[in-house]
Write a protein that holds these residues in place. Structure first.
Motif, PDB file in Angstrom:
ATOM      1  N   MET A  72      76.383 122.678  27.765  1.00 20.05           N
ATOM      2  CA  MET A  72      75.631 123.999  28.136  1.00 20.05           C
ATOM      3  C   MET A  72      74.970 123.886  29.576  1.00 20.05           C
ATOM      4  N   LEU A  73      74.449 122.565  30.005  1.00 17.30           N
ATOM      5  CA  LEU A  73      73.987 122.519  31.281  1.00 17.30           C
ATOM      6  C   LEU A  73      74.969 122.807  32.442  1.00 17.30           C
ATOM      7  N   VAL A  74      76.229 122.467  32.284  1.00 17.98           N
ATOM      8  CA  VAL A  74      77.214 122.616  33.042  1.00 17.98           C
ATOM      9  C   VAL A  74      77.446 123.996  33.216  1.00 17.98           C
ATOM     10  N   THR A  75      77.774 124.616  32.103  1.00 12.73           N
ATOM     11  CA  THR A  75      77.973 125.797  31.937  1.00 12.73           C
ATOM     12  C   THR A  75      77.002 126.641  32.783  1.00 12.73           C
ATOM     13  N   TYR A  76      75.797 126.289  32.587  1.00 13.73           N
ATOM     14  CA  TYR A  76      74.706 126.950  33.432  1.00 13.73           C
ATOM     15  C   TYR A  76      74.681 126.791  34.874  1.00 13.73           C
ATOM     16  N   LEU A  77      75.071 125.619  35.307  1.00 11.96           N
ATOM     17  CA  LEU A  77      75.104 125.465  36.756  1.00 11.96           C
ATOM     18  C   LEU A  77      76.316 126.015  37.360  1.00 11.96           C
ATOM     19  N   VAL A  78      77.472 126.042  36.611  1.00 11.00           N
ATOM     20  CA  VAL A  78      78.703 126.554  37.248  1.00 11.00           C
ATOM     21  C   VAL A  78      78.395 128.176  37.242  1.00 11.00           C
ATOM     22  N   SER A  79      78.327 128.972  36.148  1.00 10.20           N
ATOM     23  CA  SER A  79      77.817 130.343  36.041  1.00 10.20           C
ATOM     24  C   SER A  79      76.706 130.847  37.285  1.00 10.20           C
ATOM     25  N   LYS A  80      75.709 129.851  37.345  1.00 11.10           N
ATOM     26  CA  LYS A  80      74.700 130.265  38.185  1.00 11.10           C
ATOM     27  C   LYS A  80      75.289 130.500  39.655  1.00 11.10           C
ATOM     28  N   CYS A  81      76.426 129.766  40.005  1.00 11.06           N
ATOM     29  CA  CYS A  81      77.142 129.842  41.198  1.00 11.06           C
ATOM     30  C   CYS A  81      77.625 131.091  41.486  1.00 11.06           C
ATOM     31  N   PHE A  82      78.503 131.844  40.395  1.00 11.18           N
ATOM     32  CA  PHE A  82      79.230 132.669  40.352  1.00 11.18           C
ATOM     33  C   PHE A  82      78.699 134.116  39.737  1.00 11.18           C
ATOM     34  N   VAL A  83      78.130 134.033  38.440  1.00 13.37           N
ATOM     35  CA  VAL A  83      77.544 135.184  37.780  1.00 13.37           C
ATOM     36  C   VAL A  83      76.114 134.889  37.469  1.00 13.37           C
ATOM     37  N   PRO A  84      75.018 134.627  38.307  1.00 13.48           N
ATOM     38  CA  PRO A  84      73.787 134.101  38.003  1.00 13.48           C
ATOM     39  C   PRO A  84      72.866 135.060  37.085  1.00 13.48           C
ATOM     40  N   ARG A  85      73.027 136.579  36.949  1.00 13.26           N
ATOM     41  CA  ARG A  85      72.530 137.243  36.095  1.00 13.26           C
ATOM     42  C   ARG A  85      73.139 137.056  34.659  1.00 13.26           C
ATOM     43  N   TYR A  86      74.321 136.363  34.324  1.00 16.39           N
ATOM     44  CA  TYR A  86      74.759 136.295  33.155  1.00 16.39           C
ATOM     45  C   TYR A  86      74.880 134.514  32.837  1.00 16.39           C
ATOM     46  N   SER A  87      74.127 134.041  33.489  1.00 14.34           N
ATOM     47  CA  SER A  87      74.418 132.490  33.205  1.00 14.34           C
ATOM     48  C   SER A  87      73.756 132.064  31.659  1.00 14.34           C
ATOM     49  N   ILE A 143      65.993 154.991  30.339  1.00 13.80           N
ATOM     50  CA  ILE A 143      66.340 153.890  29.651  1.00 13.80           C
ATOM     51  C   ILE A 143      67.782 153.339  29.748  1.00 13.80           C
ATOM     52  N   LEU A 144      68.544 154.428  29.590  1.00 13.33           N
ATOM     53  CA  LEU A 144      69.838 153.940  29.544  1.00 13.33           C
ATOM     54  C   LEU A 144      70.345 153.529  30.972  1.00 13.33           C
ATOM     55  N   LYS A 145      69.715 154.533  31.866  1.00 10.51           N
ATOM     56  CA  LYS A 145      69.927 154.038  33.263  1.00 10.51           C
ATOM     57  C   LYS A 145      69.695 152.773  33.687  1.00 10.51           C
ATOM     58  N   ASP A 146      68.346 152.336  33.157  1.00  4.56           N
ATOM     59  CA  ASP A 146      67.793 151.028  33.546  1.00  4.56           C
ATOM     60  C   ASP A 146      68.611 149.832  32.583  1.00  4.56           C
ATOM     61  N   MET A 147      69.386 150.168  31.629  1.00  2.50           N
ATOM     62  CA  MET A 147      69.754 149.332  30.665  1.00  2.50           C
ATOM     63  C   MET A 147      70.697 148.280  31.245  1.00  2.50           C
ATOM     64  N   SER A 148      70.813 146.858  31.043  1.00  2.70           N
ATOM     65  CA  SER A 148      71.454 146.033  31.689  1.00  2.70           C
ATOM     66  C   SER A 148      71.875 144.802  30.508  1.00  2.70           C
ATOM     67  N   LEU A 149      73.100 144.532  30.634  1.00  2.88           N
ATOM     68  CA  LEU A 149      73.450 143.406  29.610  1.00  2.88           C
ATOM     69  C   LEU A 149      72.579 142.337  29.762  1.00  2.88           C
ATOM     70  N   SER A 150      72.298 141.449  30.941  1.00  2.00           N
ATOM     71  CA  SER A 150      71.397 140.470  31.037  1.00  2.00           C
ATOM     72  C   SER A 150      70.001 140.695  30.623  1.00  2.00           C
ATOM     73  N   ALA A 151      69.629 142.049  30.617  1.00  2.00           N
ATOM     74  CA  ALA A 151      68.101 142.083  30.052  1.00  2.00           C
ATOM     75  C   ALA A 151      68.230 142.112  28.566  1.00  2.00           C
ATOM     76  N   LEU A 152      69.294 142.788  28.055  1.00  3.84           N
ATOM     77  CA  LEU A 152      69.537 142.903  26.466  1.00  3.84           C
ATOM     78  C   LEU A 152      69.852 141.522  26.178  1.00  3.84           C
ATOM     79  N   VAL A 153      70.487 140.546  26.649  1.00  3.30           N
ATOM     80  CA  VAL A 153      70.558 139.172  26.292  1.00  3.30           C
ATOM     81  C   VAL A 153      69.012 138.295  26.439  1.00  3.30           C
ATOM     82  N   ALA A 154      68.395 138.759  27.627  1.00  2.00           N
ATOM     83  CA  ALA A 154      67.171 138.194  27.438  1.00  2.00           C
ATOM     84  C   ALA A 154      66.238 138.318  26.376  1.00  2.00           C
TER      85      ALA A 154
END
Length: 390
Positions: free
Chosen positions: A156-171, A4-15
């Motif tokens: 919020m929408l602009v934040t999503y579009l910009v972050s999707k380009c650079f850090v998609p996992r954390y958009s 579990i610790l090995k598979d842990m990711s911030l994006s999954a916790l946020v989801a």
């Protein structure tokens, strides 16, 4: 534990957190209405929230851990809406009997394996089309919310579009943070301090049996939960590539409903909207590690149940426009993926289109939700097309 610790990711916790936030904030008011319609006082309503939180927390966490799949459960929102308009004529104890009866029907459906066998007959493109239809209104809600609060939703929408380009996992994380910051800046500085963080208490009521209520309310509660929640919930898993056995999942939600009904846990089921957030690429690129989102959601649901009375005050901070925008933005990728899968094959395209349109329409016959009718119309279209090809 090491796995579990090995598979842990911030994006999954946020989801997982976003799923809980959206699940509670978007429909807890309907649960309140259902409880009040049943004659529940303030303490009993807190018991409902606690039972629902613990039930969803336990099923999310342990089922996700066992199957290594993001299994997300939820209370039945259409079931709560049905109860809000149907329970006024019976006693609270008889309402508890209705919840137990609906849970028993769900348990029997799972044990029999019937639901699993039926869902396996539905071609994947039709399941994807139905799911896209269910989620479509959440995508539209972004722009409905924008008409009411242009700055918040557009940012919020602009934040999503910009972050999707650079850090998609954390958009989605960035979208959530931007939304929260804007809301807090606009609000009174003492707002967070005014939330009473305290433990609630369970209220146990033994069920009483009213045959008329069991048939007139219990059966419809079972039907709307299966058609509006469990069918789309299975479609989410299938469209994400998970072939988890459905019957045990249905059985566990039914059993959880029976056990927690006397405390106010009126109906548990597989989630669709929040499950889509936890099973897409935005959660984790590796599907085998997305189960962490299920564990995260389970933990946050458990915390929400633990604080019972406080959770509603906490979620009330977030305006409806922010919740609608967050849900829609988090689901954009899933909507697009399912539309692509639904329409990609010529042989299924027309049937999938009909499934999508019927589901989007929201049409309801005999008290059965549009998701069921979308699948039925699509299957009929597919059968007629196969006859024509012969």
């Amino acid at each position: 534990m090491l796995t579990i610790l090995k598979d842990m990711s911030l994006s999954a916790l946020v989801a997982g957190f976003v799923a809980v936030l959206i699940g509670f904030a978007s429909s807890v008011a309907i649960v309140f209405q259902a409880a009040q319609s049943a004659g529940a006082d303030e303490g009993t309503i807190v018991s409902w929230i606690m039972a629902l939180g613990f039930g969803m927390g336990a099923t999310c966490f342990f089922l996700s851990l066992w199957y290594k799949t993001p299994i997300i459960t939820a209370w039945s929102t259409p079931g709560a809406a049905l109860l809000a308009t149907s329970l006024g004529s019976i006693s609270y104890a008889e309402a508890i009997g209705v919840f137990v009866f609906a849970g028993l029907l769900t348990l029997l459906t799972g044990i029999s394996g019937l639901f699993d066998r039926v869902m396996r007959l539905v071609p994947l493109p039709l399941a994807c089309a139905m799911l896209a239809g269910v989620l479509f209104k959440f995508g539209l809600a972004i722009f409905d919310a924008m008409t009411m609060d242009v700055f918040l939703v557009a940012t919020m929408l602009v934040t999503y579009l910009v972050s999707k380009c650079f850090v998609p996992r954390y958009s989605v994380l960035f979208v959530l943070l931007v939304g929260v910051v804007i809301v807090l800046v606009r609000s009174d500085a003492s707002l967070m301090g005014s939330i009473p963080f305290e433990m609630g208490a369970f209220v146990w009521v033994w069920p009483e049996w009213n045959v008329g209520a069991l048939i007139g309310i219990g059966v419809p509660l079972y039907i709307v939960t299966m058609t509006s929640q469990n069918i789309p919930g299975v479609a989410v898993m299938r469209s994400s590539g998970y072939q988890t056995p459905v019957s045990p999942l249905i059985s566990w939600t039914g059993l959880t409903s029976i056990l927690l009904a006397p405390l106010g846990g009126f109906a548990f089921n597989l989630a669709a909207i929040t499950a889509a957030i936890c099973s897409g690429d935005g959660c984790h690129k590796d599907p085998s590690k997305r189960y962490i989102a299920g564990l995260s959601a389970g933990a946050f649901y458990g915390l929400a149940g633990l604080t019972g009375a406080s959770v509603v005050a906490l979620f009330s901070i977030f305006p409806a426009t922010m919740v609608a925008a967050l849900a829609g933005i988090a689901l954009l990728g899933t909507i697009g993926m399912n539309l692509k899968s639904a329409m990609s094959e010529d042989v299924h395209r027309e049937a999938a289109l009909i499934t999508f349109l019927v589901t989007v329409s929201g049409v309801s016959f005999l008290g059965i939700a549009s998701a069921f009718w979308g699948i039925l119309f699509g299957v009929i279209c597919l059968l007629l097309s196969s006859i024509k090809r012969r």
